[in-house]
Design a protein around this motif. Structure first.
Motif, mmCIF file in Angstrom:
data_model
loop_
_atom_site.group_PDB
_atom_site.id
_atom_site.type_symbol
_atom_site.label_atom_id
_atom_site.label_comp_id
_atom_site.label_asym_id
_atom_site.label_seq_id
_atom_site.Cartn_x
_atom_site.Cartn_y
_atom_site.Cartn_z
ATOM 1 N N LYS A 10 0.822 -1.212 0.000
ATOM 2 C CA LYS A 10 0.000 0.000 0.000
ATOM 3 C C LYS A 10 0.856 1.262 0.000
ATOM 4 O O LYS A 10 0.511 2.267 -0.624
ATOM 5 N N ALA A 11 1.982 1.200 0.716
ATOM 6 C CA ALA A 11 2.877 2.361 0.774
ATOM 7 C C ALA A 11 3.648 2.550 -0.523
ATOM 8 O O ALA A 11 4.203 3.618 -0.774
ATOM 9 N N GLY A 12 3.677 1.496 -1.363
ATOM 10 C CA GLY A 12 4.369 1.595 -2.650
ATOM 11 C C GLY A 12 5.876 1.521 -2.528
ATOM 12 O O GLY A 12 6.601 1.975 -3.417
ATOM 13 N N TYR A 13 6.383 0.931 -1.436
ATOM 14 C CA TYR A 13 7.822 0.845 -1.213
ATOM 15 C C TYR A 13 8.392 -0.471 -1.726
ATOM 16 O O TYR A 13 7.788 -1.536 -1.548
ATOM 17 N N SER A 14 9.573 -0.399 -2.298
ATOM 18 C CA SER A 14 10.353 -1.601 -2.544
ATOM 19 C C SER A 14 11.032 -1.976 -1.226
ATOM 20 O O SER A 14 11.021 -1.196 -0.261
ATOM 21 N N VAL A 15 11.652 -3.154 -1.166
ATOM 22 C CA VAL A 15 12.360 -3.560 0.055
ATOM 23 C C VAL A 15 13.474 -2.567 0.376
ATOM 24 O O VAL A 15 13.643 -2.144 1.528
ATOM 25 N N ALA A 16 14.218 -2.161 -0.649
ATOM 26 C CA ALA A 16 15.320 -1.213 -0.437
ATOM 27 C C ALA A 16 14.808 0.133 0.074
ATOM 28 O O ALA A 16 15.388 0.737 0.979
ATOM 29 N N GLU A 17 13.715 0.615 -0.514
ATOM 30 C CA GLU A 17 13.144 1.891 -0.080
ATOM 31 C C GLU A 17 12.631 1.810 1.357
ATOM 32 O O GLU A 17 12.816 2.745 2.144
ATOM 33 N N ALA A 18 11.989 0.690 1.704
ATOM 34 C CA ALA A 18 11.463 0.510 3.062
ATOM 35 C C ALA A 18 12.595 0.467 4.080
ATOM 36 O O ALA A 18 12.496 1.049 5.162
ATOM 37 N N ALA A 19 13.686 -0.224 3.718
ATOM 38 C CA ALA A 19 14.828 -0.309 4.629
ATOM 39 C C ALA A 19 15.401 1.075 4.920
ATOM 40 O O ALA A 19 15.694 1.423 6.071
ATOM 41 N N LYS A 20 15.518 1.881 3.888
ATOM 42 C CA LYS A 20 16.058 3.233 4.045
ATOM 43 C C LYS A 20 15.116 4.117 4.856
ATOM 44 O O LYS A 20 15.550 4.861 5.739
ATOM 45 N N ARG A 21 13.821 4.016 4.552
ATOM 46 C CA ARG A 21 12.838 4.872 5.231
ATOM 47 C C ARG A 21 12.646 4.477 6.693
ATOM 48 O O ARG A 21 12.494 5.342 7.577
ATOM 49 N N LEU A 22 12.660 3.177 6.990
ATOM 50 C CA LEU A 22 12.379 2.702 8.341
ATOM 51 C C LEU A 22 13.634 2.565 9.204
ATOM 52 O O LEU A 22 13.544 2.396 10.423
ATOM 53 N N GLY A 23 14.808 2.617 8.558
ATOM 54 C CA GLY A 23 16.043 2.552 9.320
ATOM 55 C C GLY A 23 16.459 1.154 9.725
ATOM 56 O O GLY A 23 17.166 0.986 10.731
ATOM 57 N N TYR A 24 16.043 0.173 8.984
ATOM 58 C CA TYR A 24 16.416 -1.218 9.252
ATOM 59 C C TYR A 24 17.113 -1.799 8.024
ATOM 60 O O TYR A 24 17.054 -1.226 6.932
ATOM 61 N N SER A 25 17.733 -2.960 8.201
ATOM 62 C CA SER A 25 18.406 -3.602 7.080
ATOM 63 C C SER A 25 17.382 -4.244 6.141
ATOM 64 O O SER A 25 16.237 -4.515 6.543
ATOM 65 N N GLU A 26 17.823 -4.489 4.900
ATOM 66 C CA GLU A 26 16.933 -5.164 3.959
ATOM 67 C C GLU A 26 16.609 -6.578 4.439
ATOM 68 O O GLU A 26 15.525 -7.095 4.173
ATOM 69 N N GLY A 27 17.535 -7.182 5.171
ATOM 70 C CA GLY A 27 17.284 -8.510 5.727
ATOM 71 C C GLY A 27 16.094 -8.503 6.678
ATOM 72 O O GLY A 27 15.254 -9.414 6.654
ATOM 73 N N HIS A 28 16.020 -7.450 7.528
ATOM 74 C CA HIS A 28 14.876 -7.306 8.423
ATOM 75 C C HIS A 28 13.579 -7.197 7.625
ATOM 76 O O HIS A 28 12.579 -7.847 7.946
#
Length: 406
Positions: A10-28
């Motif tokens: 719904k937010a339209g984020y890729s995994v990489a974008e979500a990791a950057k925005r949320l401050g967590y690793s892509e693994g998380h």
């Protein structure tokens, strides 16, 4: 707690974008998406706020997805009407290269749409698709008949890609759709193919359907007829009768040909020197020119209309096709009496399809010819998109009002 994967979509984020925005690793992000770990409540709330803010900030625009995207002609059309692209699918890696050079979204272009689950596609207001036309085109049907292969909906590799459009419409129920195909779609298989398309969209999915065959010659100097199909989830006042069509032929080839007089800068290998002359590599060799003349003479003697198409500055060209890279025969530019004609350069092809001057062409000439030959004429679909836009907002607003009442 809402499902993390659904919120991410719904937010339209890729995994990489979500990791950057949320401050967590892509693994998380991957582990949360797969349900292997549970994210903190603060992460879920931040995503929910992002979605809410996006809905507020984007009021006055609509989200669309771009399927069978090619090099983004339909995207350019939708963006001209206020649309935001939230998902792109295109399987050809060279087309992806051109698309990403011109639309750097910081999210990947998805490949084969058949491998994508509908629930993994972001929510959207408009579905846009130029679904593959080979099974429905006159040339495609003739070729498949000659090879003894099935075509239309019986073609398991391409014809049934239309059903991927249907399953996405069925799952997301967007406010509207815009589909594009060759003119021959309506007459293919004595009209039975189009009857199936119409029945699926209207009777089974409940959308309205308006169609119009439009010749790009109203907007660019090219005879190019395509069928445009527009549908809405609810009844609207949309009508192709309201479409503005400029006078046919008002633009001529001189508007897109290189002037070769120094008034434009030389570009790459297309044009060279201080006067930006067309590179001699685009001039037909004596052997190819002799072959094309002989081929045309042979068919003329038989009463057939096959042959090359010669243009000058006053002309309107034939339809640019994906096979243009082979010999350029459908659109040859005259270089004067006694001189071999030349092909269009890829930049001239871009102009002929209505792309702006800053449209990047990062691929080889062969791939560029294929891509522009497969593209839509952008101004045609921009006009349709702008005609659609107020009706899209109308359906969106009606749905929003019903949700508030509920």
């Amino acid at each position: 707690m809402q499902d993390f994967s659904q919120l991410l979509t719904k937010a339209g984020y890729s995994v990489a974008e979500a990791a950057k925005r949320l401050g967590y690793s892509e693994g998380h992000i991957y582990r949360w998406k797969r349900g292997e770990e549970t994210p903190r409540d603060s992460v879920i709330r931040l995503l929910e706020l992002e979605i809410e803010n996006r809905q507020v900030n984007l009021e006055g625009s609509f989200a669309f997805i771009d399927l069978f995207a090619g090099i983004g002609g339909l995207r350019k059309a939708m963006e001209s009407a206020g649309g935001r692209c939230v998902f792109t699918s295109e399987w050809d890696r060279f087309a992806q290269q051109t698309y990403l050079a011109n639309f750097p979204d910081n999210r990947p272009v998805v490949g084969d749409i058949q491998e994508v689950n509908a629930e993994d596609i972001p929510e959207h207001d408009v579905l846009v698709a130029g679904f593959p036309c080979q099974p429905f085109s006159i040339a495609g049907v003739s070729k498949k008949n000659a090879l003894g292969r099935a075509h239309g909906f019986a073609d398991e590799t391409q014809g049934t890609l239309f059903f991927d459009v249907l399953r996405i419409l069925m799952h997301h129920r967007p406010a509207a759709f815009m589909l594009e195909n060759v003119k021959n779609l309506k007459s293919h298989d004595k009209g039975r193919t189009f009857d199936v398309i119409k029945r699926k969209l209207t009777e089974e999915l409940g959308y309205t359907l308006d169609t119009r065959i439009i010749d790009a010659g109203h907007y660019v100097p090219q005879h190019r007829e395509r069928i445009v199909m527009v549908g809405f989830r609810e009844k609207t006042d949309f009508s192709f009768d309201d479409l503005y069509l400029p006078e046919y032929g008002r633009r001529r080839m001189r508007d897109i040909l290189h002037p070769e007089d120094g008034t434009e800068s030389a570009e790459g290998h297309f044009t060279i020197g201080i006067d930006a002359k067309v590179n001699s590599k685009y001039t037909l060799t004596d052997k190819l020119w002799a072959y094309l003349q002989g081929y045309a003479a042979k068919h003329k003697a038989k009463g057939n209309g096959f042959g090359f198409g010669m243009v000058d500055g006053d002309s309107i060209s034939r339809t640019l096709s994906a096979r243009y890279y082979k010999d350029g025969s459908e659109i040859l530019v005259s270089r004067g009496e006694g001189n071999n004609p030349r092909r269009l350069t890829p930049r001239e092809c871009a102009r002929l399809m209505g792309y702006p001057e800053d449209f990047r062409i990062p691929v080889s000439d062969t791939q560029a010819y294929k891509q522009f030959g497969n593209s839509v004429a952008v101004p045609v679909f921009a006009e349709v998109a702008n005609l659609m836009a107020p009706h899209v907002f109308d359906v969106m607003n009606r749905s929003a009002s019903l949700k508030k009442v509920g």
